[in-house]
Write an enzyme that holds these catalytic residues in place. Sequence first.
Site, PDB file in Angstrom:
ATOM      1  N   GLU A 189       0.825  -1.207   0.000  1.00 44.66           N
ATOM      2  CA  GLU A 189       0.000   0.000   0.000  1.00 44.66           C
ATOM      3  C   GLU A 189       0.865   1.266   0.000  1.00 44.66           C
ATOM      4  O   GLU A 189       0.405   2.333   0.404  1.00 44.66           O
ATOM      5  CB  GLU A 189      -0.963   0.027   1.202  1.00 44.66           C
ATOM      6  CG  GLU A 189      -1.606  -1.300   1.551  1.00 44.66           C
ATOM      7  CD  GLU A 189      -2.444  -1.913   0.430  1.00 44.66           C
ATOM      8  OE1 GLU A 189      -2.665  -1.235  -0.586  1.00 44.66           O
ATOM      9  OE2 GLU A 189      -2.878  -3.064   0.571  1.00 44.66           O
ATOM     10  N   ASP A 350      -1.359  -0.792  -9.887  1.00 43.02           N
ATOM     11  CA  ASP A 350      -1.610  -2.205  -9.620  1.00 43.02           C
ATOM     12  C   ASP A 350      -1.594  -2.952 -10.950  1.00 43.02           C
ATOM     13  O   ASP A 350      -2.242  -2.527 -11.913  1.00 43.02           O
ATOM     14  CB  ASP A 350      -2.968  -2.405  -8.944  1.00 43.02           C
ATOM     15  CG  ASP A 350      -2.929  -2.135  -7.452  1.00 43.02           C
ATOM     16  OD1 ASP A 350      -1.828  -2.162  -6.881  1.00 43.02           O
ATOM     17  OD2 ASP A 350      -4.000  -1.910  -6.857  1.00 43.02           O
ATOM     18  N   TRP A 403      -0.495   5.200   0.018  1.00 46.14           N
ATOM     19  CA  TRP A 403      -1.243   5.691  -1.135  1.00 46.14           C
ATOM     20  C   TRP A 403      -2.730   5.420  -0.960  1.00 46.14           C
ATOM     21  O   TRP A 403      -3.513   5.547  -1.881  1.00 46.14           O
ATOM     22  CB  TRP A 403      -0.717   5.131  -2.445  1.00 46.14           C
ATOM     23  CG  TRP A 403      -1.041   3.706  -2.792  1.00 46.14           C
ATOM     24  CD1 TRP A 403      -1.540   2.728  -1.984  1.00 46.14           C
ATOM     25  CD2 TRP A 403      -0.904   3.118  -4.092  1.00 46.14           C
ATOM     26  NE1 TRP A 403      -1.720   1.561  -2.683  1.00 46.14           N
ATOM     27  CE2 TRP A 403      -1.324   1.766  -3.985  1.00 46.14           C
ATOM     28  CE3 TRP A 403      -0.459   3.575  -5.319  1.00 46.14           C
ATOM     29  CZ2 TRP A 403      -1.311   0.884  -5.070  1.00 46.14           C
ATOM     30  CZ3 TRP A 403      -0.439   2.695  -6.397  1.00 46.14           C
ATOM     31  CH2 TRP A 403      -0.865   1.379  -6.266  1.00 46.14           C
TER      32      TRP A 403
END
Length: 526
Positions: A189, A350, A403
């Site tokens: 993350e 991602d 984030w």
Amino acid sequence: MARGSLALVLHAHLPYVRHPEYESFLEERWLFEAIIDTYVPLIRVFEALAADRVPARVTVSISPTLLSMLDDPLLGQRFRAHLAAMTRLADAEILRTQGNPRLLEVARMYRRIMYETDETWTAYGGNLVSAFRKLQDQGVLEIPTASATHGFLPILKTSPGAVRAQIEVAADCYRRAFGRTVPGFWLPECGYYPGVEEHVEAAGGRYVFVDTHAILNAEERPRYGYMAPLACPNGVAAFGRDPASSRQVWSAGEGYPGDPWYRDFYRDIGFDLDFELIAPYSLDGHTRIFTGFKYHRITGPGEHKELYEPARAEERLEAHADDFVQRQVETLERFAPAMDRPPIIVALYDAELFGHWWFEGPQWLEKVIRKVAGDERLELATPSDDLARNPAAQTARPSASSWGEKGYSEFWLNPGNDWIYRHLHDAAVRMHRLAAARAEEPQGSPADRALDQAARSLLLAQASDWPFIMKTGTSVEYAHNRIRDNLARFHYLCDAVEAGAVDEGKLAALETMDAIFPGLDFRIYA
């Protein structure tokens, strides 16, 4: 001469979803869908670039849990069965859509995807880790990793040994998979706290990724903002996310994936067709689920959706790839004159966005890479490339950050999931105490095996995925069960060790259920 470089960074991660105790399990489809939608298409893109000698340098971080699942024989066997079922569905769809040329074109596209997936899967003997390893050895990819089970480190830091174990177990998993030292870490993350770089350095990592404000709010004002990495006091480099390149791809309002000509994710024949037609391809023959077969495009914000047209989507891909490259060039030209080192744009995503959520994403990525290769104004680089050419020019520690929503820890620590942490912290303390007590004992006893397995259960319980799911409200019951089950297994094993009564049959069953990190030694907690 290039004004600067672009680092395309994809983070591939799924939680450990493996359930040998059941004949089939819904959440295992997360992996199967990602293989078909994302991992195989990306591998094929990178292979095509290598075959054409395109100078591609892309960073693909792969989490240890995903590495373990991609290398798991049971999950590989189950994936083959899933792919066979999807191939039968593709054949059935070609027959069903014979009377509609527009639908038939898309049905044939899905049949081709299943063929290509089978081709790639077979070429690597069902082990996609070897595909990524080959691409890294060829110089196409640089592969960093994440923490062992994607634990959110800013909260786990209550027990420094828990953070150390997450990082060191990940580094060991990486060495086993790729035969080299891990180059850097995607902190789960992008969760950074001052001092975590000490664990990264100890594990051999040379860099981490952080969000934009981690750089901008560093303990000293960053001379070049997020257009150059900062060196932490121990030398580990922190690369900050470029917000503009993120918005261009991530943003629901202004990002490319929201274009009305791209395929719509939510209109799926698993919910559109009469149930008797899709029942053979559902999980249990009774429940509607996504199949991955979708015939509509985004169209607009309303419920009405027009049919998908691959050729029109291809046109948009060209335009969006051109736009992305031009924007990066403009960014470099704006920053370069004010810097005494070439700027680097760090574009973080991602991996599962490409293909799974944004169906056309892998093709867009390939077009971007080919266009950059033909543009003298910028070049692709990995973090290691950038550090080799331009050592981090400023030493300053980034600020605590992530984030996630609002930029800190709220997404993983809130009233909907805060109950889990006292249990995780207590379990970590117990693990440290037992590891210290038995650190000098002879190795190989049932108690040793039990503590190794207890460490696996603790790591699995610490995964950031479970509090994330609780916050988003999807699969909440499953997330609760994963934490409770793993903590129950942990304490059962610790109780058995303390009582001197390890049941080897039950231990073997737990080792079979959670067959992750085969080289794990509980003494890492000592």
